[in-house]
Design a protein around this motif. Structure first.
Motif, PDB file in Angstrom:
ATOM      1  N   GLU A 129      60.524  -3.610  55.274  1.00 58.35           N
ATOM      2  CA  GLU A 129      61.762  -3.733  56.042  1.00 58.35           C
ATOM      3  C   GLU A 129      61.470  -3.732  57.541  1.00 58.35           C
ATOM      4  OE1 GLU A 129      65.238  -1.726  53.302  1.00 58.35           O
ATOM      5  OE2 GLU A 129      63.898  -0.368  54.386  1.00 58.35           O
ATOM      6  N   PHE A 130      60.574  -2.859  57.954  1.00 54.96           N
ATOM      7  CA  PHE A 130      60.191  -2.744  59.357  1.00 54.96           C
ATOM      8  C   PHE A 130      59.527  -4.042  59.835  1.00 54.96           C
ATOM      9  CE2 PHE A 130      57.088  -1.166  62.597  1.00 54.96           C
ATOM     10  CZ  PHE A 130      58.013  -0.706  63.531  1.00 54.96           C
ATOM     11  N   THR A 131      58.648  -4.590  59.001  1.00 54.08           N
ATOM     12  CA  THR A 131      57.964  -5.841  59.327  1.00 54.08           C
ATOM     13  C   THR A 131      58.949  -6.999  59.392  1.00 54.08           C
ATOM     14  OG1 THR A 131      55.933  -5.062  58.253  1.00 54.08           O
ATOM     15  CG2 THR A 131      56.149  -7.440  58.595  1.00 54.08           C
ATOM     16  N   ASN A 132      59.863  -7.052  58.431  1.00 54.79           N
ATOM     17  CA  ASN A 132      60.841  -8.135  58.398  1.00 54.79           C
ATOM     18  C   ASN A 132      61.770  -8.076  59.604  1.00 54.79           C
ATOM     19  OD1 ASN A 132      62.030 -10.398  56.841  1.00 54.79           O
ATOM     20  ND2 ASN A 132      63.814  -9.061  56.753  1.00 54.79           N
ATOM     21  N   ALA A 133      62.149  -6.860  60.004  1.00 54.33           N
ATOM     22  CA  ALA A 133      63.014  -6.707  61.176  1.00 54.33           C
ATOM     23  C   ALA A 133      62.327  -7.256  62.426  1.00 54.33           C
ATOM     24  CB  ALA A 133      63.379  -5.243  61.368  1.00 54.33           C
ATOM     25  N   PHE A 134      61.012  -7.072  62.503  1.00 54.32           N
ATOM     26  CA  PHE A 134      60.253  -7.645  63.619  1.00 54.32           C
ATOM     27  C   PHE A 134      60.202  -9.168  63.519  1.00 54.32           C
ATOM     28  CE2 PHE A 134      56.089  -9.382  64.875  1.00 54.32           C
ATOM     29  CZ  PHE A 134      56.098  -9.100  66.239  1.00 54.32           C
ATOM     30  N   ALA A 135      59.950  -9.664  62.308  1.00 55.98           N
ATOM     31  CA  ALA A 135      59.775 -11.108  62.112  1.00 55.98           C
ATOM     32  C   ALA A 135      61.038 -11.896  62.453  1.00 55.98           C
ATOM     33  CB  ALA A 135      59.338 -11.390  60.683  1.00 55.98           C
TER      34      ALA A 135
END
Length: 369
Positions: free
Chosen positions: A300-306
């Motif tokens: 989720e954290f990675t996707n929010a960045f992406a």
């Protein structure tokens, strides 16, 4: 002293607990050992690392370079470590192994370590493929089956379960049969992900179903843990939990999940230790709950960045356009590398049962229907 985060700390069961990690390595990004070693260090483990491949980046970029470790090179590394008194891990983690010759060396090592230390905790992630496609040659499959007897835990995805058991997972009875086959030699089995298809939705307990408020278009994955005492006739204890599927292609997720499962697994956990307090929880379901929650939170954290990246760095997957303009894929993959360093507070979080993210006991799983 263990690192502190939000007033809590995480320490391994034994401060001398040491893990030997044997899997792939990339210079750029987070797959294989790069997705496993740092998270294990974040929760307090010393990790010895042997690389089975040394690549520039993961293969999802469409272009990569590097070398694969030969069976002879792996043999020399293990032999030298042993002669120097440096080969006595408490835990063993294996991931991607490039070919049958290298896997035979790993099999011999696992057998040797297990004979020297019967209490060795060995988590074997049989990296074969995903989504119906093999990443490796067929000749590694029988070797993995031979290695089951050395493993404490295995963490295949649904495709790897089908490949290792020759049973298509299309019904509850098929799922039972597959687990029964795997449990003949392995006490702890984790099926890391099964897409929530109609047949599976029909047999899940009501309390395991997606929330009533869920979007009808949202896809889900089911994670299953199953523990059984080898040699006993009783069925395994099965737990499960659904998580929403985050759209997009992310690499290293299974490597991270397996590492965290091993790191949080304590076979001697008892309800009295303050962490495991439910009569229906097992040491495996506790570890898998922690691993699943942390892995999903990192995603989720990675996707929010992406999704905040410029449009040219977050293009949708389109094989035709990617072939014409390869830089599209390179930018997209770069933006979806796991944000492990930036999200290390998630990894360091101490895990206790009852935080609302536990796996649920699958009551009646083995009952005839």
């Amino acid at each position: 002293m263990a690192p502190e985060t939000n007033g809590t700390t995480y320490e391994p069961i034994d401060e001398n607990d040491r893990i030997l990690s044997i899997q792939s390595h990339v210079a750029y990004g987070y797959v294989g050992g790069k997705a496993a070693v740092f998270p294990l260090q974040c929760i307090g483990y010393d990790v010895d690392v042997v690389n089975t491949v040394n690549f520039s980046n993961h293969t999802g970029y469409g272009r990569f370079g590097g070398t694969k470790a030969s069976a002879e090179e792996l043999t020399l590394i293990f032999k030298t470590m042993d002669e120097a008194g440096l080969l006595s891990p408490h835990r063993l983690l294996t991931g991607y192994i490039p070919n049958a010759a290298a896997l035979e060396v790993i099999k011999g090592l696992a057998q040797k370590l297990k004979s020297h230390n019967p209490h060795l905790i060995y988590l074997m992630d049989p990296v074969l493929g995903d989504s119906g496609k093999l990443y490796v040659s067929q000749d590694v499959i029988p070797i993995y089956k031979e290695m089951f007897s050395f493993a404490t835990i295995i963490t295949p995805n649904w495709f790897e379960v089908e490949t290792l058991t020759d049973i298509p997972l299309r019904s509850l009875s098929a799922l039972r049969d597959a687990l029964s086959i795997l449990h003949k030699h392995v006490p702890h089995v984790v099926i890391s992900s099964i897409p929530l298809q109609p047949w599976l939705s029909e047999v899940l307990l009501e309390t395991m179903q997606p929330p009533a408020s869920a979007d009808d278009q949202q896809d889900y994955l089911l994670c299953i843990s199953s523990s059984r005492t080898i040699g006993k006739s009783s069925h395994s204890t099965v737990h499960a939990r659904l998580v929403p599927l985050i759209p997009g292609y992310f690499s290293g997720v299974g490597d991270l999940f397996s590492a965290l499962t091993l790191g949080h697994f304590n076979p001697s956990s008892m309800p009295s230790d303050g962490k495991l307090n439910s009569a229906t929880q097992t040491p495996l379901s506790f570890a898998v709950a922690a691993a699943l929650h942390k892995t999903h939170s990192i995603l989720e954290f990675t996707n929010a960045f992406a999704v905040r990246l410029p449009p040219e760095d977050r293009t949708t997957t389109d094989n035709e356009l990617d072939a014409v303009e390869p830089v599209r894929k390179l930018r997209r993959m770069r933006g979806r590398e796991l944000r492990l360093v930036q999200g290390q507070r998630i990894l360091r979080e101490e895990w206790r049962e009852g935080q609302g993210k536990d796996l649920q006991f699958w009551n009646g799983f083995w009952d005839s229907r």
